[in-house]
Design a protein around this motif. Structure first.
Motif, PDB file in Angstrom:
ATOM      1  N   SER A 116      -7.895  -3.742   4.950  1.00  0.00           N
ATOM      2  CA  SER A 116      -7.979  -4.888   4.246  1.00  0.00           C
ATOM      3  C   SER A 116      -9.555  -5.202   4.222  1.00  0.00           C
ATOM      4  N   LEU A 164       2.770  -2.294   2.717  1.00  0.00           N
ATOM      5  CA  LEU A 164       1.752  -2.663   1.780  1.00  0.00           C
ATOM      6  C   LEU A 164       1.895  -4.166   1.474  1.00  0.00           C
ATOM      7  N   ARG A 165       3.079  -4.654   1.556  1.00  0.00           N
ATOM      8  CA  ARG A 165       3.161  -6.113   1.259  1.00  0.00           C
ATOM      9  C   ARG A 165       2.937  -7.029   2.421  1.00  0.00           C
ATOM     10  N   ALA A 168      -0.932  -6.892   1.983  1.00  0.00           N
ATOM     11  CA  ALA A 168      -1.292  -7.725   0.936  1.00  0.00           C
ATOM     12  C   ALA A 168      -1.372  -9.140   1.501  1.00  0.00           C
ATOM     13  N   ARG A 185       1.120   2.920  -6.024  1.00  0.00           N
ATOM     14  CA  ARG A 185       1.193   1.606  -5.694  1.00  0.00           C
ATOM     15  C   ARG A 185       0.097   0.839  -6.553  1.00  0.00           C
ATOM     16  N   ASP A 190       1.205  -3.382  -7.591  1.00  0.00           N
ATOM     17  CA  ASP A 190       2.136  -4.088  -7.213  1.00  0.00           C
ATOM     18  C   ASP A 190       2.267  -3.477  -5.651  1.00  0.00           C
ATOM     19  N   PRO A 191       1.948  -4.067  -4.679  1.00  0.00           N
ATOM     20  CA  PRO A 191       1.415  -5.459  -4.589  1.00  0.00           C
ATOM     21  C   PRO A 191      -0.217  -5.581  -4.836  1.00  0.00           C
ATOM     22  N   PRO A 192      -0.506  -6.721  -5.185  1.00  0.00           N
ATOM     23  CA  PRO A 192      -2.001  -6.822  -5.386  1.00  0.00           C
ATOM     24  C   PRO A 192      -2.820  -6.419  -4.085  1.00  0.00           C
ATOM     25  N   LEU A 193      -3.778  -5.584  -4.043  1.00  0.00           N
ATOM     26  CA  LEU A 193      -4.421  -5.227  -2.767  1.00  0.00           C
ATOM     27  C   LEU A 193      -5.772  -5.259  -2.973  1.00  0.00           C
ATOM     28  N   SER A 194      -6.560  -5.451  -1.789  1.00  0.00           N
ATOM     29  CA  SER A 194      -8.048  -5.519  -1.895  1.00  0.00           C
ATOM     30  C   SER A 194      -8.386  -4.829  -0.697  1.00  0.00           C
TER      31      SER A 194
END
Length: 242
Positions: A116, A164-165, A168, A185, A190-194
């Motif tokens: 992250s 991944l969720r 996120a 993904r 989905d999911p929104p990731l940074s």
């Protein structure tokens, strides 16, 4: 002039029919827990994904029809061993130990560590010591075990999507995943990731496990793989899901 008997004529027609129909059936095994882009399984049937495209391509290259068989991971080894299924592809022997033959390595797999942007990107695996890392239950990571030993803190989830969720949501800051899954993904958003740019943990070429009771020989599987490599089919299948 003597006429051929009816039995000879019928035998000849049967032989011609079998030749025109191809070499028979190829039964391709897929795990029910497999996620897209590798597989989407609905009501016990494989309906989409790389496993479907790859199985169809292998069958076509060997002039066979294809049938897919979806099984839970714990039943896959027995299903392949007893010949209920012929092949299991995009695997390596370490994932599926047993009395199987293995094809030429041909399917690229890249394992990644993602982190992250809420934390500093690790410069090496050593920086993960004592920090929870999202992993999938039942999957081993010998490269990380070797580097970190008991300092490798696994935070297991049932599958890669849940990992991944968790990432996120900030429940973990690091996770291990496959490049093809991550690319898929990220494409969906989905999911929104940074995320920081991923770190490559391992790159290798996966294979097909071939049952020793299969309807197809190892040589036939290798010949089909060689055809797909030569005409660029494998690259096209992978690119379709990126």
């Amino acid at each position: 002039m003597a006429l051929p008997n009816i039995q000879s004529v019928c035998t000849a027609f049967a032989l011609l029919a079998s030749l025109s129909a191809g070499a028979g059936e190829l039964v391709v095994l897929v795990g029910t827990g497999t996620e897209m882009p590798m597989a989407r399984i609905e009501n016990g049937e494989l309906v989409d994904g790389i496993h479907k495209d790859l199985g169809e391509a292998l069958a076509a290259a060997s002039r066979r029809s294809v049938r897919f068989l979806a099984m839970p991971r714990k039943r896959m080894s027995k299903t392949l061993e007893d010949g209920t299924a012929d092949v299991l592809c995009a695997y390596v022997p370490e994932w599926m130990p047993g009395p199987f033959d293995w094809s030429t390595p041909f399917f690229p797999v890249i394992e990644l560590l993602v982190s992250s942007t809420k934390v500093t990107r690790p410069a090496s695996l050593l920086e993960l010591a004592g920090k929870p890392v999202g992993t999938v239950l039942g999957y081993s990571h010998p490269e990380i075990d070797e580097v970190l030993g008991k300092a490798f803190v696994r935070d297991d989830a049932a599958n890669a999507e849940i990992n991944l969720r968790k990432l996120a949501a900030g429940r973990v800051q690091y996770a291990l995943t496959g490049k093809s899954f991550l690319d898929h993904r990220l494409k969906l958003g989905d999911p929104p990731l940074s995320l920081h740019p991923p770190m490559v943990v391992k790159t290798y070429m996966a294979q097909c496990a071939v049952s020793r009771r299969a309807r197809v020989t190892l040589a036939e599987v290798n010949a089909a793989v060689a055809k797909l490599q030569a005409d660029g089919s494998i690259v096209k299948i992978i690119q379709h899901y990126q």
